[in-house]
Design a protein around this motif. Structure first.
Motif, PDB file in Angstrom:
ATOM      1  N   ARG A  59       0.839  -1.194   0.000  1.00  0.00           N
ATOM      2  CA  ARG A  59       0.000   0.000   0.000  1.00  0.00           C
ATOM      3  C   ARG A  59       0.875   1.245   0.000  1.00  0.00           C
ATOM      4  O   ARG A  59       1.981   1.249   0.524  1.00  0.00           O
ATOM      5  CB  ARG A  59      -0.921   0.003   1.222  1.00  0.00           C
ATOM      6  N   ASN A  60       0.387   2.312  -0.627  1.00  0.00           N
ATOM      7  CA  ASN A  60       1.120   3.576  -0.600  1.00  0.00           C
ATOM      8  C   ASN A  60       0.210   4.673  -0.055  1.00  0.00           C
ATOM      9  O   ASN A  60      -0.947   4.428   0.272  1.00  0.00           O
ATOM     10  CB  ASN A  60       1.639   3.936  -2.001  1.00  0.00           C
ATOM     11  N   ASN A  61       0.744   5.861   0.035  1.00  0.00           N
ATOM     12  CA  ASN A  61      -0.011   6.966   0.626  1.00  0.00           C
ATOM     13  C   ASN A  61      -0.627   7.882  -0.434  1.00  0.00           C
ATOM     14  O   ASN A  61      -0.904   9.052  -0.157  1.00  0.00           O
ATOM     15  CB  ASN A  61       0.896   7.779   1.557  1.00  0.00           C
ATOM     16  N   LEU A  62      -0.833   7.341  -1.625  1.00  0.00           N
ATOM     17  CA  LEU A  62      -1.460   8.116  -2.681  1.00  0.00           C
ATOM     18  C   LEU A  62      -2.961   7.842  -2.713  1.00  0.00           C
ATOM     19  O   LEU A  62      -3.417   6.771  -2.329  1.00  0.00           O
ATOM     20  CB  LEU A  62      -0.846   7.766  -4.036  1.00  0.00           C
ATOM     21  N   ALA A  63      -3.699   8.815  -3.195  1.00  0.00           N
ATOM     22  CA  ALA A  63      -5.146   8.656  -3.316  1.00  0.00           C
ATOM     23  C   ALA A  63      -5.474   7.872  -4.584  1.00  0.00           C
ATOM     24  O   ALA A  63      -4.662   7.762  -5.502  1.00  0.00           O
ATOM     25  CB  ALA A  63      -5.819  10.018  -3.351  1.00  0.00           C
ATOM     26  N   PHE A  64      -6.679   7.317  -4.630  1.00  0.00           N
ATOM     27  CA  PHE A  64      -7.164   6.640  -5.822  1.00  0.00           C
ATOM     28  C   PHE A  64      -7.061   7.603  -7.007  1.00  0.00           C
ATOM     29  O   PHE A  64      -7.341   8.790  -6.871  1.00  0.00           O
ATOM     30  CB  PHE A  64      -8.629   6.235  -5.604  1.00  0.00           C
ATOM     31  N   PRO A  65      -6.666   7.160  -8.201  1.00  0.00           N
ATOM     32  CA  PRO A  65      -6.492   5.758  -8.601  1.00  0.00           C
ATOM     33  C   PRO A  65      -5.076   5.206  -8.436  1.00  0.00           C
ATOM     34  O   PRO A  65      -4.874   4.008  -8.590  1.00  0.00           O
ATOM     35  CB  PRO A  65      -6.857   5.815 -10.084  1.00  0.00           C
ATOM     36  N   GLU A 105      -8.548   6.899  -0.036  1.00  0.00           N
ATOM     37  CA  GLU A 105      -9.788   7.385  -0.623  1.00  0.00           C
ATOM     38  C   GLU A 105      -9.503   8.554  -1.568  1.00  0.00           C
ATOM     39  O   GLU A 105      -8.599   9.351  -1.329  1.00  0.00           O
ATOM     40  CB  GLU A 105     -10.759   7.833   0.472  1.00  0.00           C
ATOM     41  N   PRO A 106     -10.276   8.646  -2.654  1.00  0.00           N
ATOM     42  CA  PRO A 106     -10.054   9.747  -3.599  1.00  0.00           C
ATOM     43  C   PRO A 106     -10.368  11.091  -2.972  1.00  0.00           C
ATOM     44  O   PRO A 106     -11.232  11.202  -2.099  1.00  0.00           O
ATOM     45  CB  PRO A 106     -11.027   9.427  -4.740  1.00  0.00           C
ATOM     46  N   LYS A 107      -9.639  12.102  -3.416  1.00  0.00           N
ATOM     47  CA  LYS A 107      -9.897  13.444  -2.925  1.00  0.00           C
ATOM     48  C   LYS A 107     -11.105  14.033  -3.652  1.00  0.00           C
ATOM     49  O   LYS A 107     -11.259  13.861  -4.848  1.00  0.00           O
ATOM     50  CB  LYS A 107      -8.664  14.315  -3.153  1.00  0.00           C
ATOM     51  N   ASP A 108     -11.955  14.720  -2.887  1.00  0.00           N
ATOM     52  CA  ASP A 108     -13.125  15.346  -3.492  1.00  0.00           C
ATOM     53  C   ASP A 108     -12.690  16.434  -4.463  1.00  0.00           C
ATOM     54  O   ASP A 108     -11.855  17.290  -4.127  1.00  0.00           O
ATOM     55  CB  ASP A 108     -14.027  15.944  -2.415  1.00  0.00           C
ATOM     56  N   THR A 109     -13.210  16.372  -5.664  1.00  0.00           N
ATOM     57  CA  THR A 109     -12.873  17.355  -6.691  1.00  0.00           C
ATOM     58  C   THR A 109     -14.147  17.771  -7.417  1.00  0.00           C
ATOM     59  O   THR A 109     -14.921  16.922  -7.853  1.00  0.00           O
ATOM     60  CB  THR A 109     -11.884  16.773  -7.711  1.00  0.00           C
ATOM     61  N   LEU A 110     -14.366  19.054  -7.520  1.00  0.00           N
ATOM     62  CA  LEU A 110     -15.518  19.575  -8.246  1.00  0.00           C
ATOM     63  C   LEU A 110     -15.040  20.244  -9.525  1.00  0.00           C
ATOM     64  O   LEU A 110     -14.116  21.056  -9.506  1.00  0.00           O
ATOM     65  CB  LEU A 110     -16.295  20.576  -7.388  1.00  0.00           C
TER      66      LEU A 110
END
Length: 445
Positions: free
Chosen positions: A118-124, A129-134
């Protein structure tokens, strides 16, 4: 009364003859499908017997089967009204395998070595968990309506969608699951597994270990005209060899999946019915033949098992993924790949980025163009183990859209011109993919 009984007796005799000739030979396949389906769904994804029988196995004739799970010994037996009992065993790392009476369940076996670091990067690109992006150019209200409409309302059983995820510019912009499923649920991709199998040839070619334009290394073909068949022909389902892909009866594909010990051999002895590179014919046997060719590239069976994960699945963080094996230990590259919806999406993103995964090039960028170029005779429908939209089979969807596609409407959709990947997992192909895909695209301005 005697006349009635005589007529009844004749009709009963005809019925028994019909059942013996047409139905009884299918029982092996029915109980085989059921045992394999229950074993995989239960031991891979933790589904209950009732859930599997009411969902995965509520198919015509398959629902005739009676199934029994043995949790402690990790196997499933199925029969049809007490006839033709079949058994599927589960082995950690190899998944569920439908076996015959000659199979030695006590024989030692090798399993793939996994690297699920496992690494400390967000999905993908990581496991967080992915960071919320609008995005200002997305009509989220419209998008959510389109995604919601992909699912059945309560008490309905029509669309039968289990999961949808929409990824735009590497960000999840919509994600929804049916009751009983979530982001951790592993779902069978069926023939989407074919696209995975083909990708290994792109990886080996980039590594300089394989030339797909050379003749397929099949000893049985060396002395006849089949020696002209190339790996390229096989990747395009364009070998010219005979094959019947019909799941509704006893056919080449059903005998391979539910009877054969070594599925890599099922296509090998077929004769020509056409010419290489001129006769497109969709064939799961071809894909498993390719799995056997992959096996020939490695000195040991362990190396073959490890390669499928180390070079691709674990490399891009598809850590949930599992490719099941046949009785001979070969990956069933045509049909038996499992993963979460998010992990299936990662595979689509790999192709969207032309083989580049967070800075590392797994296959040459030209490979994504190769798989999305129509093969001769397919009328623009098929490339190299990917389905295409070149001729507008989905009329309201961009022509450059291509996809992994599986039984019952599994789909990983790749839209290069929209920087978009969609995944839909479900239990029915009676689904308006054109409306769904075009609706998502129209929500992005």
């Amino acid at each position: 009364m005697k006349k009635f009984l005589k007529i009844f007796g004749v009709l009963l005799l005809f019925l028994l003859i019909y059942l013996r000739l047409s139905i009884y030979p299918q029982l092996d396949l029915i109980s085989g499908f059921s045992a394999k389906s229950v074993a995989s769904g239960h031991f891979i994804d933790g589904r209950s017997l009732g859930t599997i029988q009411q969902g995965d196995n509520d198919i015509d004739k398959i629902d005739w089967a009676t199934n029994k799970i043995e949790d402690k010994q990790r196997f499933v037996t199925s029969n049809v009204y007490g006839l033709k009992t079949r058994k599927a065993i589960y082995r950690e790392g190899l998944g569920a395998t439908l076996i015959n009476d000659e199979f030695d369940v006590n024989k030692t076996y090798e399993v793939p070595k996994r690297n699920k670091t496992r690494n400390n990067l967000a999905f993908p690109f990581g496991n967080l968990e992915p960071k919320d992006t609008l995005f200002s150019n997305i009509d989220y209200d419209k998008l959510n309506i389109v995604v919601d409409n992909a699912f059945d309302k309560k008490a309905e059983k029509n669309k039968r969608t289990r999961a949808v995820i929409v990824i735009y510019k590497d960000k999840i912009i919509a994600e929804k699951y049916a009751d009983g499923f979530d982001k951790n649920s592993k779902i069978l991709g069926w023939s989407m597994t074919k696209s995975l199998t083909a990708t290994y040839f792109g990886i080996l070619q980039k590594q300089g270990k394989l030339n797909i334009m050379k003749p397929a290394p099949i000893a049985q073909w060396a002395a006849d005209e089949r020696s002209k068949i190339t790996i390229n022909d096989l990747l395009h389902m364009n070998s010219g060899l005979e094959w019947e892909e019909n799941y509704g009866k006893i056919s080449d594909v059903t005998q391979m999946l539910f009877i054969a010990e070594d599925m890599t051999q099922s296509q090998i002895n077929k004769p020509f019915v056409g010419k290489p590179n001129n006769t497109w014919n969709y064939s799961s046997g071809t894909t498993n033949l390719l799995s056997g060719i992959l096996r020939k590239q490695f000195k040991t069976h362990q190396d073959y098992l490890d390669f499928w994960y180390s070079s691709l699945l674990d490399k891009i963080g598809m850590n949930s993924a599992l490719i099941e094996t046949d009785m001979a230990g070969n990956f069933v590259g045509s049909s038996y790949g499992w993963a979460t919806t998010r992990d299936w999406a990662k595979f689509g993103l790999l192709y969207l980025h032309k083989g580049n995964w967070n800075g590392e090039q797994l296959f040459d960028p030209s490979w994504s163009n190769y798989v999305a170029t129509p093969t001769n005779g397919s009328n623009g429908k098929y490339g190299a183990h990917f389905w295409l939209n070149t001729n507008g089979d989905f009329p309201d969807v961009p022509r450059d859209f291509y996809r992994c596609s599986g039984y019952q409407g599994q789909m990983v959709a790749i839209f290069p011109s929209q920087d978009l990947v969609l995944v839909r997992m479900g239990l029915s192909e009676e689904f308006d993919f054109n409306g769904f895909l075009s609706g998502v695209i129209s929500s992005i301005k």
